[in-house]
Design a protein around this motif. Sequence first.
Motif, PDB file in Angstrom:
ATOM      1  N   ARG A 179      -5.917   9.316 -73.200  1.00 41.49           N
ATOM      2  CA  ARG A 179      -7.026  10.125 -72.669  1.00 41.49           C
ATOM      3  C   ARG A 179      -7.146   9.954 -71.145  1.00 41.49           C
ATOM      4  NH1 ARG A 179     -10.827  12.679 -75.355  1.00 41.49           N
ATOM      5  NH2 ARG A 179     -12.803  13.142 -74.382  1.00 41.49           N
ATOM      6  N   THR A 180      -7.036   8.722 -70.662  1.00 42.72           N
ATOM      7  CA  THR A 180      -7.091   8.469 -69.220  1.00 42.72           C
ATOM      8  C   THR A 180      -5.918   9.142 -68.515  1.00 42.72           C
ATOM      9  OG1 THR A 180      -8.275   6.387 -69.512  1.00 42.72           O
ATOM     10  CG2 THR A 180      -7.057   6.659 -67.448  1.00 42.72           C
ATOM     11  N   VAL A 232      -4.222  11.752 -69.513  1.00 43.20           N
ATOM     12  CA  VAL A 232      -4.441  13.198 -69.551  1.00 43.20           C
ATOM     13  C   VAL A 232      -5.427  13.614 -68.457  1.00 43.20           C
ATOM     14  CG1 VAL A 232      -5.542  14.986 -70.964  1.00 43.20           C
ATOM     15  CG2 VAL A 232      -3.780  13.536 -71.949  1.00 43.20           C
ATOM     16  N   ALA A 233      -6.513  12.878 -68.321  1.00 44.63           N
ATOM     17  CA  ALA A 233      -7.510  13.200 -67.295  1.00 44.63           C
ATOM     18  C   ALA A 233      -6.899  13.125 -65.896  1.00 44.63           C
ATOM     19  CB  ALA A 233      -8.705  12.257 -67.406  1.00 44.63           C
ATOM     20  N   VAL A 281      -4.699  16.177 -65.246  1.00 48.93           N
ATOM     21  CA  VAL A 281      -5.514  17.346 -64.892  1.00 48.93           C
ATOM     22  C   VAL A 281      -5.932  17.255 -63.423  1.00 48.93           C
ATOM     23  CG1 VAL A 281      -7.693  18.560 -65.313  1.00 48.93           C
ATOM     24  CG2 VAL A 281      -6.274  17.826 -67.239  1.00 48.93           C
ATOM     25  N   GLU A 292      -5.113  19.857 -60.485  1.00 46.98           N
ATOM     26  CA  GLU A 292      -6.168  20.499 -59.700  1.00 46.98           C
ATOM     27  C   GLU A 292      -5.854  20.402 -58.212  1.00 46.98           C
ATOM     28  OE1 GLU A 292      -9.684  18.530 -61.111  1.00 46.98           O
ATOM     29  OE2 GLU A 292      -9.975  19.997 -62.706  1.00 46.98           O
ATOM     30  N   THR A 335       1.254  22.453 -62.648  1.00 50.68           N
ATOM     31  CA  THR A 335       0.818  22.880 -63.977  1.00 50.68           C
ATOM     32  C   THR A 335       1.981  23.411 -64.806  1.00 50.68           C
ATOM     33  OG1 THR A 335      -1.396  23.366 -63.172  1.00 50.68           O
ATOM     34  CG2 THR A 335      -0.767  24.398 -65.240  1.00 50.68           C
ATOM     35  N   LEU A 345      -8.081  16.520 -77.199  1.00 52.04           N
ATOM     36  CA  LEU A 345      -7.673  16.614 -75.798  1.00 52.04           C
ATOM     37  C   LEU A 345      -7.659  18.063 -75.295  1.00 52.04           C
ATOM     38  CD1 LEU A 345      -4.749  14.006 -75.832  1.00 52.04           C
ATOM     39  CD2 LEU A 345      -7.134  13.661 -75.112  1.00 52.04           C
ATOM     40  N   TRP A 400     -10.035  20.014 -74.537  1.00 53.42           N
ATOM     41  CA  TRP A 400     -10.954  20.257 -73.418  1.00 53.42           C
ATOM     42  C   TRP A 400     -10.248  20.007 -72.094  1.00 53.42           C
ATOM     43  CZ3 TRP A 400     -12.975  17.467 -69.376  1.00 53.42           C
ATOM     44  CH2 TRP A 400     -14.042  18.070 -68.702  1.00 53.42           C
ATOM     45  N   PHE A 401      -9.441  18.948 -72.031  1.00 53.98           N
ATOM     46  CA  PHE A 401      -8.703  18.657 -70.807  1.00 53.98           C
ATOM     47  C   PHE A 401      -7.677  19.747 -70.524  1.00 53.98           C
ATOM     48  CE2 PHE A 401     -10.095  14.391 -72.102  1.00 53.98           C
ATOM     49  CZ  PHE A 401     -10.657  13.948 -70.924  1.00 53.98           C
ATOM     50  N   TYR A 402      -6.984  20.170 -71.566  1.00 51.51           N
ATOM     51  CA  TYR A 402      -5.981  21.225 -71.403  1.00 51.51           C
ATOM     52  C   TYR A 402      -6.617  22.491 -70.826  1.00 51.51           C
ATOM     53  CZ  TYR A 402      -2.242  24.495 -72.514  1.00 51.51           C
ATOM     54  OH  TYR A 402      -1.263  25.450 -72.423  1.00 51.51           O
ATOM     55  N   GLN A 422      -8.861  22.662 -68.792  1.00 54.28           N
ATOM     56  CA  GLN A 422      -9.196  22.461 -67.382  1.00 54.28           C
ATOM     57  C   GLN A 422      -7.983  22.622 -66.461  1.00 54.28           C
ATOM     58  OE1 GLN A 422     -12.494  22.266 -66.801  1.00 54.28           O
ATOM     59  NE2 GLN A 422     -12.536  22.386 -69.032  1.00 54.28           N
TER      60      GLN A 422
END
Length: 113
Positions: A60-61, A63-64, A67, A71, A77, A94, A96-98, A100
């Motif tokens: 999760r970290t 993945v964040a 993102v 950005e 991307t 995950l 939600w991250f995707y 973004q």
Amino acid sequence: MSRIEGEFLTLALEIGLAEAILEAIRGVDRAIAEFPPGPPTRYLQRLAEQRAALRDPSLRTSVALVVALCERRPDLTATIQPAFARLVEVYPDLGWFYAQLPSGDGQASRRAG
């Protein structure tokens, strides 16, 4: 670690995940060093927890951070998006991250959720 996770993490490292982790650790270390002397506070404890999480990042970290990298550099991307999409198929939380992830023009893709 599954093959899908491994593929994602390999590509994430290629686009700069290790550098992003190091940059984040340095930022947390700076915040800790600049923290006023005195008894430990909840905020200082949280910084220590963040540092520990960055030293052994969860999926999760990672993945964040990917993102956040995308950005800053939307051109990344296209490299990570296919592996990220496969990862979301296995780990729907995950998504939600995707969603973004920016497109090449910097706008969030919003394709998964």
